[in-house]
Design an enzyme around this catalytic site. Structure first.
Site, PDB file in Angstrom:
ATOM      1  CG  ASP A   1      -2.029  -1.109   1.218  1.00 54.80           C
ATOM      2  OD1 ASP A   1      -2.146  -1.592   0.285  1.00 54.80           O
ATOM      3  OD2 ASP A   1      -2.101  -1.441   2.393  1.00 54.80           O
TER       4      ASP A   1
ATOM      5  N   GLY B   1      -7.173   4.983  -8.491  1.00 55.32           N
ATOM      6  CA  GLY B   1      -7.203   6.030  -9.250  1.00 55.32           C
ATOM      7  C   GLY B   1      -7.618   5.906 -10.796  1.00 55.32           C
TER       8      GLY B   1
ATOM      9  CG  ASP C   1     -11.747  -2.657  -1.292  1.00 51.61           C
ATOM     10  OD1 ASP C   1     -10.730  -3.507  -0.645  1.00 51.61           O
ATOM     11  OD2 ASP C   1     -11.660  -1.947  -2.154  1.00 51.61           O
TER      12      ASP C   1
END
Length: 581
Positions: free
Chosen positions: A278, A365, A436
């Protein structure tokens, strides 16, 4: 503002108007080396630079990895800009990705197809990779039939998922070498990396070409060899030390090749262990690898700073050395309004791809957007820049949720979503959808319209069932769609793989959510990567033994060196799980 992504390299060749009159398709099929050396009216001569290889990049997918692998082995690269460049090549590497028909269209319109046939007819050193192998055959059923180069007899067909086979075929599989060739010296017993939905089948007509086969539901051609013509279905540039050795065998046929470490003999498709990084900016503006606790990446101490677990490229390089089968970058740094302006993340990809010779995935993104000046960028343009920077696969999150919701509501595939655009051009094997969800307990499955499961551990009020509600924006916003429904929808829209997270398990170290992973991996015919919750080596064997997950991903336990990747692999071997060691 950066300029729009440049056009594929071969488009420049189209402007030249060059036309090559070469031997027809049927004549381009050499039966023996001596027969392939014929006379020709073409006057182009091959170069004689032994330290340079010619690369045919027609503008699709991650060719940077091949470039980096060639340079890593000490060779320079000359790019093909015209058909004459092919005919002048001393050694030609053709790495192909994406759709068969699109590639043939580009090659035909630019005159490259005829030049390739002539180059191969002359029995010049040639290495095709992945689609670069498939295009040598007569035709493909992909969006077809579509005619190929016609060098090797046979038809390229899709793997049959109707019998429970997971498609695409993604991961590290074993080679069964059937012909003694210089190219595959040292590869026997090792896993190599495949990522494809279509394959060529062995037949009586092409048996003399085959140098190795691989088994995935059935035996398919994994490499061919005839004289100086070589091609592989797998990706040597993403196959670690084994793949680099194979490339070295082609580039320096008289050398001993790169040293390949000893290993347990590979027998079939391996389960993958993936290291996830991450990546985001810390409070000082530096890109760091961080780790969340149920998606909260800030330290719970008085400082409240972003957890800093290391530098992205350094960690990715170390995980490659440690034996990670893939490395995944999740960009959570916040370049949501202008992802192409995220120059630091693009540079991370470029640098990592120079040192990491296993697949790289990047997410965060990737969607359509308009910048502050009113310039519109499609998600395809955004993804293309990431591919050119070194990514092998693109991970899409929130945008895929919205696309799935629209599809389930209307039943119409618009073709305009980022998921559909990217998979259409680069192939579904290049698109990962990140899901998620969080667990929502219910007493009765009839209470909700979504797929529920009977949970292994009851809820806080004794509930025996739960559904998994999907979220967007890094888990901050809940959506009216379940993980089961989302997984089924994105598979239909073109996803090639699912990264299945679980907010409830994230950072807890108590193991993967087996109920969730089993529900989704049983529901789809594409690979599922289990994520969130790994805290011990036993959690990896548990998820592989109890579900149909193709891979398992971890982050914090690797970053904090609580559980080394090698320890995970050794445990899986002891548990009887096939892995690449």
């Amino acid at each position: 503002m950066p300029p729009p992504p440049p056009p594929p390299p071969l488009q420049g060749a189209m402007a030249t108007g060059t036309s090559i009159h070469a031997v027809p398709c049927s004549a381009g099929r050499p039966k023996r080396r001596s027969q392939s050396r014929g006379t020709s009216t073409l006057s182009v001569r091959a170069s004689t630079d032994a330290s340079t290889v010619t690369l045919l990049d027609y503008g699709a997918g991650n060719v940077r990895s091949v470039r980096n692998a060639i340079r890593h082995l000490g060779f320079g690269i000359r790019d093909v800009r015209s058909p004459e460049d092919i005919l002048a090549a001393d050694r030609l590497v053709f790495p192909g990705v994406g759709a068969f028909g699109s590639a043939m269209d580009v090659l035909t319109r630019t005159g490259m197809a005829d030049a390739l046939r002539e180059y191969i007819r002359r029995d010049r050193p040639f290495l095709g990779i992945c689609l670069g192998l498939q295009l040598l055959f007569d035709s493909s059923e992909e969006n077809g039939p579509v005619s190929g180069l016609g060098v090797i007899p046979g038809v390229v067909r899709r793997f049959d998922s109707s019998k429970g086979l997971i498609v695409p075929h993604i991961g590290w599989n074993a080679l069964d070498i059937t012909k003694d060739t210089q190219l595959l010296q040292g590869a026997d017993g090792h896993h190599v990396y495949f990522v494809h939905s279509y394959h060529a089948l062995p037949s009586e007509a092409n048996k003399d070409w085959i140098s190795s086969v691989c088994n995935y539901g059935e035996s398919f051609i994994s490499s061919i060899s005839m004289g100086n013509i070589q091609a592989v279905q797998f990706h040597p540039e993403k196959s670690g030390a084994t793949g680099l050795s194979i490339l070295k065998n082609f580039l320096s046929p008289n050398s001993s090749g790169s040293k390949v470490p000893p290993c347990r003999k590979a027998s079939n498709l391996a389960k993958r262990v993936i290291a996830c990084l991450d990546v985001r900016s810390n409070d000082s503006g530096d890109l760091v690898v961080t780790k969340g606790d149920q998606y909260d990446v800030r330290d719970h101490s008085s400082s409240k700073e972003v957890r800093n677990l290391g530098k992205p490229v350094d960690l990715a390089s170390q995980y490659y050395i440690d034996g990670a089968d893939e490395v995944s970058f999740l960009n959570i740094t916040g370049f949501r309004d202008f992802p192409l302006g995220d120059l630091p993340m693009l540079e991370v990809l470029r640098c990592a791809s120079e040192k990491v010779f296993v697949p790289l995935t990047v997410g965060g993104g990737i969607r359509d957007f308009t910048d502050a000046n009113g310039r519109y960028y499609s998600s395809l343009e955004v993804a293309s820049e990431y591919f050119r920077s070194g990514a092998d696969k693109i991970s899409i999150g929130s945008d895929a949720v919205f696309a799935a919701e629209a599809y389930l509501e209307t039943g119409v595939k618009t073709g305009k979503s980022s998921l559909e655009q990217i998979s259409r051009v680069y192939g579904n094997q290049a698109v990962v959808v990140s899901i998620d969800p969080r667990r929502v307990y219910v007493k009765n499955p009839e209470e909700v319209a979504f797929k529920t499961v009977k949970v292994s551990n009851k809820g806080p009020l004794g509930e025996e069932y739960a559904w998994y509600q999907c979220t967007v924006s890094g888990g901050r916003d809940s959506r009216p769609i379940g993980a089961y429904e989302l997984a089924k929808a994105v598979e239909e829209l073109g996803a090639g793989e699912i990264l299945l997270n679980c907010i409830d398990c994230d950072g807890q170290g108590c193991g993967f959510d087996i109920d969730l992973v089993k529900m989704v991996s049983d529901a789809v015919t594409i690979p599922v990567i289990a994520s969130s919750g790994a805290g011990s080596v036993e959690h990896f064997s548990e998820v592989f033994e109890k579900t149909n997950a193709s891979a398992a991903l971890a982050a914090g336990i690797f970053h904090r060196k609580e559980v080394p990747i090698l320890a995970v692999k050794e445990h899986l071997v002891d548990a009887g799980v096939e892995v690449r060691v």
